[in-house]
Write a protein that holds these residues in place. Structure first.
Motif, PDB file in Angstrom:
ATOM      1  N   ARG A 188       0.825  -1.215   0.000  1.00 27.72           N
ATOM      2  CA  ARG A 188       0.000   0.000   0.000  1.00 27.72           C
ATOM      3  C   ARG A 188       0.856   1.261   0.000  1.00 27.72           C
ATOM      4  NH1 ARG A 188      -1.806   4.071  -0.671  1.00 27.72           N
ATOM      5  NH2 ARG A 188      -3.695   5.077   0.138  1.00 27.72           N
ATOM      6  N   HIS A 189       1.997   1.199   0.669  1.00 35.20           N
ATOM      7  CA  HIS A 189       2.903   2.343   0.737  1.00 35.20           C
ATOM      8  C   HIS A 189       4.292   1.905   0.270  1.00 35.20           C
ATOM      9  CE1 HIS A 189      -0.194   3.515   3.820  1.00 35.20           C
ATOM     10  NE2 HIS A 189      -0.146   4.613   3.097  1.00 35.20           N
ATOM     11  N   PRO A 190       4.470   1.726  -1.028  1.00 36.24           N
ATOM     12  CA  PRO A 190       5.753   1.221  -1.521  1.00 36.24           C
ATOM     13  C   PRO A 190       6.832   2.298  -1.573  1.00 36.24           C
ATOM     14  CG  PRO A 190       4.266   1.616  -3.352  1.00 36.24           C
ATOM     15  CD  PRO A 190       3.480   1.890  -2.101  1.00 36.24           C
ATOM     16  N   GLN A 191       8.062   1.835  -1.469  1.00 40.35           N
ATOM     17  CA  GLN A 191       9.211   2.711  -1.662  1.00 40.35           C
ATOM     18  C   GLN A 191       9.350   3.024  -3.149  1.00 40.35           C
ATOM     19  OE1 GLN A 191      12.817   0.944  -0.235  1.00 40.35           O
ATOM     20  NE2 GLN A 191      13.922   2.890  -0.101  1.00 40.35           N
ATOM     21  N   THR A 192       9.866   4.194  -3.465  1.00 42.57           N
ATOM     22  CA  THR A 192       9.991   4.583  -4.870  1.00 42.57           C
ATOM     23  C   THR A 192      11.337   4.135  -5.441  1.00 42.57           C
ATOM     24  OG1 THR A 192      10.935   6.719  -4.292  1.00 42.57           O
ATOM     25  CG2 THR A 192       8.547   6.602  -4.532  1.00 42.57           C
ATOM     26  N   SER A 193      11.340   3.895  -6.738  1.00 42.45           N
ATOM     27  CA  SER A 193      12.584   3.593  -7.450  1.00 42.45           C
ATOM     28  C   SER A 193      12.517   4.238  -8.826  1.00 42.45           C
ATOM     29  CB  SER A 193      12.788   2.081  -7.584  1.00 42.45           C
ATOM     30  OG  SER A 193      11.732   1.499  -8.342  1.00 42.45           O
ATOM     31  N   VAL A 194      13.638   4.793  -9.267  1.00 38.78           N
ATOM     32  CA  VAL A 194      13.732   5.401 -10.596  1.00 38.78           C
ATOM     33  C   VAL A 194      14.985   4.843 -11.257  1.00 38.78           C
ATOM     34  CG1 VAL A 194      13.872   7.521 -11.936  1.00 38.78           C
ATOM     35  CG2 VAL A 194      12.625   7.506  -9.761  1.00 38.78           C
ATOM     36  N   VAL A 195      14.780   4.013 -12.264  1.00 37.40           N
ATOM     37  CA  VAL A 195      15.895   3.393 -12.989  1.00 37.40           C
ATOM     38  C   VAL A 195      15.688   3.622 -14.480  1.00 37.40           C
ATOM     39  CG1 VAL A 195      17.135   1.246 -13.461  1.00 37.40           C
ATOM     40  CG2 VAL A 195      16.179   1.653 -11.192  1.00 37.40           C
ATOM     41  N   GLN A 196      16.741   4.068 -15.164  1.00 35.23           N
ATOM     42  CA  GLN A 196      16.658   4.352 -16.596  1.00 35.23           C
ATOM     43  C   GLN A 196      17.865   3.787 -17.328  1.00 35.23           C
ATOM     44  OE1 GLN A 196      16.351   8.627 -15.695  1.00 35.23           O
ATOM     45  NE2 GLN A 196      14.442   8.681 -16.836  1.00 35.23           N
ATOM     46  N   PHE A 197      17.672   3.518 -18.606  1.00 38.63           N
ATOM     47  CA  PHE A 197      18.766   3.079 -19.468  1.00 38.63           C
ATOM     48  C   PHE A 197      19.145   4.265 -20.354  1.00 38.63           C
ATOM     49  CE2 PHE A 197      21.062   0.951 -22.795  1.00 38.63           C
ATOM     50  CZ  PHE A 197      21.645  -0.141 -22.157  1.00 38.63           C
ATOM     51  N   VAL A 198      20.376   4.740 -20.206  1.00 38.29           N
ATOM     52  CA  VAL A 198      20.816   5.962 -20.872  1.00 38.29           C
ATOM     53  C   VAL A 198      21.902   5.644 -21.883  1.00 38.29           C
ATOM     54  CG1 VAL A 198      21.813   8.258 -20.540  1.00 38.29           C
ATOM     55  CG2 VAL A 198      20.234   7.331 -18.838  1.00 38.29           C
ATOM     56  N   ILE A 199      21.726   6.150 -23.099  1.00 41.57           N
ATOM     57  CA  ILE A 199      22.697   5.934 -24.177  1.00 41.57           C
ATOM     58  C   ILE A 199      23.234   7.292 -24.629  1.00 41.57           C
ATOM     59  CG2 ILE A 199      23.087   4.987 -26.480  1.00 41.57           C
ATOM     60  CD1 ILE A 199      20.569   3.268 -26.035  1.00 41.57           C
ATOM     61  N   ASP A 200      24.551   7.443 -24.609  1.00 42.15           N
ATOM     62  CA  ASP A 200      25.208   8.629 -25.155  1.00 42.15           C
ATOM     63  C   ASP A 200      25.721   8.263 -26.544  1.00 42.15           C
ATOM     64  OD1 ASP A 200      26.869  10.720 -25.894  1.00 42.15           O
ATOM     65  OD2 ASP A 200      27.478  11.139 -23.838  1.00 42.15           O
ATOM     66  N   HIS A 201      25.019   8.696 -27.574  1.00 42.06           N
ATOM     67  CA  HIS A 201      25.359   8.286 -28.932  1.00 42.06           C
ATOM     68  C   HIS A 201      26.669   8.904 -29.406  1.00 42.06           C
ATOM     69  CE1 HIS A 201      21.601   6.120 -29.964  1.00 42.06           C
ATOM     70  NE2 HIS A 201      21.073   6.918 -29.061  1.00 42.06           N
ATOM     71  N   ASP A 202      27.021  10.066 -28.919  1.00 39.33           N
ATOM     72  CA  ASP A 202      28.278  10.675 -29.331  1.00 39.33           C
ATOM     73  C   ASP A 202      29.476   9.932 -28.757  1.00 39.33           C
ATOM     74  OD1 ASP A 202      27.019  12.805 -30.778  1.00 39.33           O
ATOM     75  OD2 ASP A 202      26.544  13.708 -28.851  1.00 39.33           O
ATOM     76  N   ALA A 203      29.350   9.498 -27.509  1.00 37.92           N
ATOM     77  CA  ALA A 203      30.446   8.770 -26.870  1.00 37.92           C
ATOM     78  C   ALA A 203      30.370   7.270 -27.105  1.00 37.92           C
ATOM     79  CB  ALA A 203      30.437   9.048 -25.365  1.00 37.92           C
ATOM     80  N   ALA A 204      29.261   6.805 -27.714  1.00 35.75           N
ATOM     81  CA  ALA A 204      29.044   5.367 -27.940  1.00 35.75           C
ATOM     82  C   ALA A 204      29.155   4.589 -26.626  1.00 35.75           C
ATOM     83  CB  ALA A 204      30.018   4.822 -28.976  1.00 35.75           C
ATOM     84  N   LYS A 205      28.504   5.124 -25.585  1.00 38.68           N
ATOM     85  CA  LYS A 205      28.503   4.473 -24.286  1.00 38.68           C
ATOM     86  C   LYS A 205      27.078   4.433 -23.731  1.00 38.68           C
ATOM     87  CE  LYS A 205      33.199   5.775 -22.906  1.00 38.68           C
ATOM     88  NZ  LYS A 205      34.030   6.478 -21.896  1.00 38.68           N
ATOM     89  N   ALA A 206      26.851   3.486 -22.836  1.00 41.11           N
ATOM     90  CA  ALA A 206      25.531   3.356 -22.209  1.00 41.11           C
ATOM     91  C   ALA A 206      25.697   3.130 -20.722  1.00 41.11           C
ATOM     92  CB  ALA A 206      24.749   2.213 -22.846  1.00 41.11           C
ATOM     93  N   TRP A 207      24.662   3.519 -19.984  1.00 39.52           N
ATOM     94  CA  TRP A 207      24.674   3.346 -18.535  1.00 39.52           C
ATOM     95  C   TRP A 207      23.288   2.951 -18.046  1.00 39.52           C
ATOM     96  CZ3 TRP A 207      26.696   7.613 -20.980  1.00 39.52           C
ATOM     97  CH2 TRP A 207      28.071   7.803 -20.871  1.00 39.52           C
ATOM     98  N   ARG A 208      23.286   2.250 -16.945  1.00 38.84           N
ATOM     99  CA  ARG A 208      22.063   2.111 -16.153  1.00 38.84           C
ATOM    100  C   ARG A 208      22.134   3.182 -15.075  1.00 38.84           C
ATOM    101  NH1 ARG A 208      19.503  -3.620 -15.478  1.00 38.84           N
ATOM    102  NH2 ARG A 208      19.796  -4.494 -17.546  1.00 38.84           N
ATOM    103  N   VAL A 209      21.053   3.933 -14.947  1.00 36.86           N
ATOM    104  CA  VAL A 209      21.095   5.161 -14.146  1.00 36.86           C
ATOM    105  C   VAL A 209      19.925   5.183 -13.164  1.00 36.86           C
ATOM    106  CG1 VAL A 209      20.892   7.681 -14.253  1.00 36.86           C
ATOM    107  CG2 VAL A 209      22.263   6.461 -15.962  1.00 36.86           C
ATOM    108  N   SER A 210      20.174   5.717 -11.975  1.00 36.80           N
ATOM    109  CA  SER A 210      19.106   5.988 -11.013  1.00 36.80           C
ATOM    110  C   SER A 210      19.254   7.416 -10.523  1.00 36.80           C
ATOM    111  CB  SER A 210      19.162   5.031  -9.823  1.00 36.80           C
ATOM    112  OG  SER A 210      18.173   5.393  -8.867  1.00 36.80           O
ATOM    113  N   THR A 211      18.170   8.172 -10.592  1.00 40.72           N
ATOM    114  CA  THR A 211      18.169   9.548 -10.099  1.00 40.72           C
ATOM    115  C   THR A 211      17.655   9.645  -8.673  1.00 40.72           C
ATOM    116  OG1 THR A 211      15.983   9.898 -11.083  1.00 40.72           O
ATOM    117  CG2 THR A 211      17.890  10.514 -12.412  1.00 40.72           C
ATOM    118  N   SER A 212      17.448   8.510  -7.996  1.00 42.10           N
ATOM    119  CA  SER A 212      17.012   8.535  -6.599  1.00 42.10           C
ATOM    120  C   SER A 212      18.110   9.136  -5.729  1.00 42.10           C
ATOM    121  CB  SER A 212      16.693   7.121  -6.114  1.00 42.10           C
ATOM    122  OG  SER A 212      15.633   6.561  -6.854  1.00 42.10           O
ATOM    123  N   PRO A 213      17.745   9.911  -4.697  1.00 39.61           N
ATOM    124  CA  PRO A 213      18.775  10.489  -3.823  1.00 39.61           C
ATOM    125  C   PRO A 213      19.634   9.430  -3.152  1.00 39.61           C
ATOM    126  CG  PRO A 213      16.641  11.547  -3.455  1.00 39.61           C
ATOM    127  CD  PRO A 213      16.384  10.367  -4.338  1.00 39.61           C
TER     128      PRO A 213
END
Length: 796
Positions: free
Chosen positions: A609-634
């Motif tokens: 009923r009261h879940p903890q939050t999570s923010v996870v994204q897959f980020v691709i930098d096409h200029d650097a040809a690199k990718a990351w898994r990213v979280s913007t949670s504090p």
């Protein structure tokens, strides 16, 4: 013992009355009579709209739009969809960057025709988009469903005197974009003479009319006549103007349209949360929303004329009544309070119960109460261990009742300790030491806290000066009331529409003082009068304290409610002579309060009923040809750390996706189209920029020019940006995967740095899947998405 029992009765009665007054009405079922507003009928629309998250530009939002077009067609509103670009520059954000919010929106506009089609129209407004990750059952499916049920009832009543425009906006969550597009571009915008907006910032509670346009005298008169069980005050209008918060009403107000803005803010854990579902929406809150807005809408729709502009009024509800008067009347109320207090002093002096030295001590005790309340409430908040911020505060919102009880115990503990120390005397060293220790302790949680220490020192000084000798109730109460009266005079002079908050309790307390010989009279009715008056005062004051608790994560502001409560309870809470009982009670309350704070800090709160939050994204930098898994949670919870992968997460700058570093781990590259950035030159010499992120729904764009640009247009809409060389402009665009920017420049040569991030909903198929989430963790906002970054420098 009789006084102690009287205090208990007054507090219990005040709490019961305050709790009762805060309850929304009983929701009516779907089969309620057709002539009344029914939350049960409105819930059918809420259920359809809030089946899933539906942010602007998503297929789910298009489905909600189509549903609403059908509903409004069935109501005979002949709805039209306004497809337009909404653009707003936002200047309230601190820092050296310029911020712009924009997007492609689809408003739904329908009209219930009135007898006089040329008369200024009434508009009823709500927004149908939700934030990403939240079904938005409250924000704002509740408002839209209320609007549909209200217009059904208006139509049932007959043909209104004027057109009723039903404006269901898109893009509110993206930055009031639909309202901006409507009032900038739609021909009906010029016909609106009055507007009622419905919003929410939670999932329950009573509905409050919290905002008006300027010069609201006739608006308040309309509200008083039309409201059924009003919750409104000129204090909230004053405070809201000072806050950075916005709703669609901000846009209509800026366009010069008068009106009223409504919202409920209880159950704030569900605000912008995955838990904002139809099942979790309070139908009582929905019923109250509909009833309150309907009453005013009927008057505005059917009366011969709409409210005009008039001088602002001071107003607040007392029970089911809205009391309003011109601000100058406030001076008269304060004069009456001063007169009653003077009469009470004269009676006490004649009876020989008034000691002048006690007045100074009572005034000092009031200062102690203020400073000590700030200190202990600040200590309680910091001791919870919860950070400050929208996400960090959710730990407290998940146990909102427990946290409010903890604060209430601390508050009553401080109040009774101040009164006991003053009445008994000889406690100045203990009171000063306790306040100073609390001020020091503020820095033990979350780092150095000069505010807490300063308040603790101020309380210690006040205690040392005020608690050296026992003080009698008549003089002490007089000193406390005199201090509050000075504060009320300052409020009346500086912000007259807010002074009622002090003036009314002072008037009540002064009347009690006059009726009871400043609490020391011999009448057998003295104690019953103090009990009844204290209970009624608490019943009015505590809802304001509750509103401060709900509205702002600043428990120190509850000092206002504590101080005002003390004014009406003082003869009952101040100890007599050497009695140790009141001080022991105060220490017990403070101890219980901080035990409750410890429970708040350490108790497990996350659940389905009261879940903890999570923010996870897959980020691709096409200029650097690199990718990351990213979280913007504090802070990373264990699941998010697992989702980022086996590598240790590190903070990384990822402009323009985030303003602050985000947690990131390297990931294998995946296939996908890179964002396109190209420069164009028109036949008239205008230069342009075309940005595209195939399949994306949100764009983050960061721009900086080395030469001033003029006549800048974003998606064809004028906006003042890039006129200062070297200054970054940040644009957040929603609802489309392409955006254009064009401009003119007098400089034959220049350059434009461009950073873009395009967000596509859904975890990318080519990436390793996320681990299964426990039921106690939920995706939040833009989580589980793909972001494609691209950067370039264009020269001319």
């Amino acid at each position: 013992m009789r006084k102690d029992l009287g205090l208990i009765l007054a507090v219990l009665a005040g709490l019961v009355l305050a709790f009762w007054s805060e309850q929304p009405p009983r929701p009516l079922a779907p089969d309620a009579p057709a002539t009344v507003f029914s939350a049960g009928r409105a819930m059918a629309d809420v259920t359809q709209m809030a089946a899933r998250p539906h942010p602007t530009g998503s297929p789910a939002n298009a489905a909600v739009r189509d549903y609403l077009v059908g509903r409004m067609t069935a109501l005979g509103l002949n709805p039209q969809v306004q497809s337009a670009a909404g653009v707003r520059r936002v200047d309230r954000y601190p820092g050296p960057e310029t911020f712009v919010l924009g997007g492609q929106v689809q408003n739904i506009v329908g009209v219930l025709p009135g007898r006089d089609r040329a008369a200024p129209a009434l508009a009823i407004m709500a927004h149908y988009d939700s934030v990403p990750g939240s079904p938005g059952a409250a924000d704002d499916a509740a408002g839209v469903a209320s609007a549909l049920e209200i217009v059904r009832l208006l139509k049932l009543q007959g043909t209104p005197a004027r057109d009723v425009i039903v404006l269901i906006t898109d893009g509110e969550e993206g930055g009031l974009l639909g309202a901006q597009a409507f009032f900038d571009q739609h021909p009906l915008a010029k016909r609106i003479g009055y507007l009622l907006n419905m919003e929410t910032r939670g999932g329950g509670g009573r509905v409050q009319m919290f905002q008006t346009a300027a010069n609201n005298g006739q608006d308040v008169d309309l509200l008083a006549r039309g409201a059924r069980h009003p919750l409104a005050s000129s204090l909230t209008v004053f405070i809201y103007k000072k806050m950075p918060n916005d709703t669609d009403f901000t846009v209509s107000d800026k366009a010069g349209v008068q009106g009223l803005n409504y919202a409920f803010i209880g159950r704030q854990f569900d605000y912008h949360s995955p838990t904002s579902t139809p099942a979790n929406l309070s139908q009582g809150a929905l019923q109250h929303m509909g009833e309150e807005v309907l009453g005013v809408a009927r008057l505005a729709a059917f009366e011969p004329s709409l409210p005009g502009r008039g001088p602002d009024k001071t107003y607040s509800n007392i029970g089911p009544w809205l009391v309003a008067y011109p601000p100058m009347v406030g001076w008269g109320l304060l004069a009456v309070a001063a007169g009653l207090l003077g009469w009470a002093v004269a009676r006490a002096r004649k009876a020989g119960t008034f000691v002048l030295m006690d007045v100074a001590q009572g005034l000092g005790a009031g200062l102690y109460l203020i400073a000590a309340s700030v200190t202990f409430l600040r200590l309680a908040r910091r001791a919870t261990g919860a950070g400050f911020g929208f996400i960090e505060q959710r730990h407290l919102l998940a146990q909102a009742v427990r946290w409010e009880v903890a604060l209430a115990l601390v508050a009553f503990g401080v109040m009774t300790y101040a009164a006991a120390s003053l009445g008994r005397g000889r406690g100045r060293f203990a009171a000063a030491g306790l306040a100073f220790a609390a001020g020091l302790a503020c820095s033990a949680f979350g780092g150095w806290d000069p505010v807490g220490l300063g308040a603790g020192i101020a309380a210690a000084v006040a205690a040392f000066l005020s608690f050296a000798r026992p003080a009698g109730v008549p003089g002490a109460w007089t000193g406390g009331l005199a201090l509050a009266l000075l504060a009320a005079i300052g409020m009346q002079a500086a912000a007259p529409t807010t002074a009622f908050l002090f003036a009314w309790p002072i008037l009540l307390a002064s009347a009690l003082a006059a009726a009871t010989g400043l609490g020391a009279g011999k009448s057998p009715w003295r104690l019953p009068i103090l009990i009844v008056g204290g209970a009624l005062g608490l019943a009015w004051i505590l809802p304001y304290g509750h509103a401060l608790y709900l509205g702002l994560d600043l428990p120190e502001l509850l000092t206002i409610a504590i101080w005002l409560s003390a004014l009406v309870l003082w003869p009952l809470i101040q100890s007599d002579g050497d009695s140790p009982r009141p001080r022991a009670l105060a220490i017990g309350l403070l101890a219980a309060g901080f035990i409750a704070v410890a429970v708040v800090r350490f108790a497990p709160v996350w659940s389905e009923r009261h879940p903890q939050t999570s923010v996870v994204q897959f980020v691709i930098d096409h200029d650097a040809a690199k990718a990351w898994r990213v979280s913007t949670s504090p802070k990373l919870d264990p699941w998010s750390a697992q989702a980022l992968g086996p590598a240790k997460p590190a903070l990384r700058e990822l402009p323009p996706l985030t303003r602050k570093p985000a947690w990131a781990t390297p990931a294998p590259m995946i296939d996908g189209s890179a964002p396109a950035i190209s420069r164009t030159v028109g036949p008239d010499g205008r230069q342009g920029l075309s940005l595209q992120g195939p399949g994306a729904r949100v764009a983050f764009i960061r721009l900086r020019a080395n030469a001033p640009l003029a006549d800048v247009r974003l998606a064809g809409q004028p906006v003042t940006i890039l006129d200062q060389p070297g200054r970054w402009t940040v644009i957040r665009w929603v609802g489309a995967d392409q955006v254009t920017l064009d401009w003119t420049t007098k400089s034959p040569h220049g350059a434009l740095e461009v950073q873009t991030g395009w967000l596509t909903d859904g975890w990318p198929a080519g990436a390793a899947p996320l681990p299964p989430r426990p039921k106690t963790i939920a995706p939040f906002d833009l989580s589980d998405s793909r972001v494609d970054l691209a950067h370039t420098r264009l020269e001319w």
